[in-house]
Design a protein around this motif. Structure first.
Motif, mmCIF file in Angstrom:
data_model
loop_
_atom_site.group_PDB
_atom_site.id
_atom_site.type_symbol
_atom_site.label_atom_id
_atom_site.label_comp_id
_atom_site.label_asym_id
_atom_site.label_seq_id
_atom_site.Cartn_x
_atom_site.Cartn_y
_atom_site.Cartn_z
ATOM 1 N N ALA A 116 0.843 -1.194 0.000
ATOM 2 C CA ALA A 116 0.000 0.000 0.000
ATOM 3 C C ALA A 116 0.878 1.243 0.000
ATOM 4 N N PRO A 117 0.385 2.363 -0.541
ATOM 5 C CA PRO A 117 1.179 3.598 -0.568
ATOM 6 C C PRO A 117 1.640 4.000 0.833
ATOM 7 N N GLY A 118 2.948 4.216 0.973
ATOM 8 C CA GLY A 118 3.502 4.632 2.250
ATOM 9 C C GLY A 118 3.797 3.498 3.215
ATOM 10 N N GLN A 119 3.488 2.273 2.839
ATOM 11 C CA GLN A 119 3.729 1.147 3.748
ATOM 12 C C GLN A 119 5.217 0.926 3.978
ATOM 13 N N TYR A 120 5.987 1.036 2.888
ATOM 14 C CA TYR A 120 7.438 0.895 2.991
ATOM 15 C C TYR A 120 8.098 2.139 2.413
ATOM 16 N N VAL A 121 9.103 2.646 3.102
ATOM 17 C CA VAL A 121 9.809 3.846 2.631
ATOM 18 C C VAL A 121 10.685 3.525 1.429
ATOM 19 N N SER A 122 11.334 2.368 1.464
ATOM 20 C CA SER A 122 12.252 1.971 0.402
ATOM 21 C C SER A 122 12.339 0.449 0.362
ATOM 22 N N VAL A 123 13.088 -0.048 -0.605
ATOM 23 C CA VAL A 123 13.280 -1.490 -0.723
ATOM 24 C C VAL A 123 14.016 -2.062 0.495
ATOM 25 N N PRO A 124 15.112 -1.412 0.956
ATOM 26 C CA PRO A 124 15.786 -1.922 2.162
ATOM 27 C C PRO A 124 14.877 -1.944 3.391
ATOM 28 N N SER A 125 14.022 -0.910 3.526
ATOM 29 C CA SER A 125 13.118 -0.890 4.679
ATOM 30 C C SER A 125 12.095 -2.011 4.589
ATOM 31 N N CYS A 126 11.682 -2.348 3.384
ATOM 32 C CA CYS A 126 10.765 -3.471 3.176
ATOM 33 C C CYS A 126 11.432 -4.773 3.612
ATOM 34 N N ALA A 127 12.692 -4.950 3.224
ATOM 35 C CA ALA A 127 13.424 -6.157 3.594
ATOM 36 C C ALA A 127 13.612 -6.246 5.104
ATOM 37 N N MET A 128 13.945 -5.129 5.748
ATOM 38 C CA MET A 128 14.165 -5.129 7.192
ATOM 39 C C MET A 128 12.864 -5.404 7.949
ATOM 40 N N THR A 129 11.756 -4.849 7.454
ATOM 41 C CA THR A 129 10.459 -5.096 8.083
ATOM 42 C C THR A 129 10.091 -6.572 8.007
ATOM 43 N N MET A 130 10.321 -7.174 6.843
ATOM 44 C CA MET A 130 10.055 -8.602 6.683
ATOM 45 C C MET A 130 10.915 -9.430 7.631
ATOM 46 N N LEU A 131 12.188 -9.070 7.736
ATOM 47 C CA LEU A 131 13.109 -9.817 8.590
ATOM 48 C C LEU A 131 12.710 -9.716 10.056
ATOM 49 N N ASN A 132 12.347 -8.513 10.497
ATOM 50 C CA ASN A 132 12.014 -8.294 11.906
ATOM 51 C C ASN A 132 10.680 -8.934 12.295
ATOM 52 N N LYS A 133 9.698 -8.869 11.374
ATOM 53 C CA LYS A 133 8.359 -9.356 11.704
ATOM 54 C C LYS A 133 8.158 -10.836 11.400
ATOM 55 N N GLU A 134 8.803 -11.340 10.342
ATOM 56 C CA GLU A 134 8.522 -12.702 9.894
ATOM 57 C C GLU A 134 9.715 -13.640 9.944
#
Length: 204
Positions: free
Chosen positions: A141-159
């Motif tokens: 969704a728009p604004g869910q992830y700031v960048s590609v690295p932040s998306c990767a870090m969010t996945m790593l931390n949560k899942e």
């Protein structure tokens, strides 16, 4: 003694991987708006958006007008990372593995099939994390992830680390079957075409 020309020098695995990666990245830059349009059409009807897209060109035009031309390249860094790890390895590894198992006069189908499977497995294993992050980022969704690295870090931390290998089996089955069909057909067609170019000995 005549020095070998550039066409006579056999390329190393590094050269093959680099050339394939650069070519794939260039192709991705040119065609990325089509990938963006594909994703928008696939998720149309989900979420609060009321915009209706019609066809590929209509989707690209609507996106450019409503969200700006830059939106057509949203997720491009992830796409380029995927191509670097995916296309370069797939092509470079196949050729190298195929040469390892094949002697100069041995050009059989089982060898090409095995090479395609090995290249497909290695490519899927190494590129799966990048592919999962790219898919998650583009579909977010728009604004869910700031960048590609932040998306990767969010996945790593949560899942956890296993999140980067979701869909590994179907990805491998698809790529392996694609590799087998494409490369085996390629090798056989190349072989037959090379035979047709050989001069025919005529009895005098």
């Amino acid at each position: 003694m005549v020095s070998p020309t550039a066409s006579d020098v056999h390329p190393t695995m590094g050269v093959k991987i680099f050339s394939a990666g650069v070519s794939a990245c260039l192709a991705d830059v040119i065609t990325f708006p089509l990938d963006t349009a594909k994703v928008r059409l696939q998720i149309q009807g989900e979420g609060p958006s009321t915009i209706r897209y019609k066809g590929v060109l209509g989707t690209i035009t609507t996106l450019a007008k409503t969200e700006g031309p830059v939106k057509l390249y949203s997720g491009l860094p992830a796409g380029l990372q995927r191509q670097i790890s995916f296309a370069s390895l797939r092509i470079g590894l196949y050729d190298t593995v195929q040469e390892f198992y094949t002697s100069e006069n041995d050009n059989d189908v089982p060898c090409h099939l095995l090479s395609a499977l090995i290249a497909g497995f290695c490519t899927t294993l190494l590129s799966s994390p990048v592919d999962v992050v790219k898919t998650r980022f583009i579909n977010s969704a728009p604004g869910q992830y700031v960048s590609v690295p932040s998306c990767a870090m969010t996945m790593l931390n949560k899942e956890g680390p296993t999140a980067f290998f979701k869909g590994f089996v179907p990805s491998f089955l698809r790529l392996a079957s694609w590799n087998v069909i494409m490369f085996v057909c390629f090798e056989q067609l190349k072989r037959e075409l090379m035979k047709s170019r050989q001069p025919v000995d005529c009895a005098t």
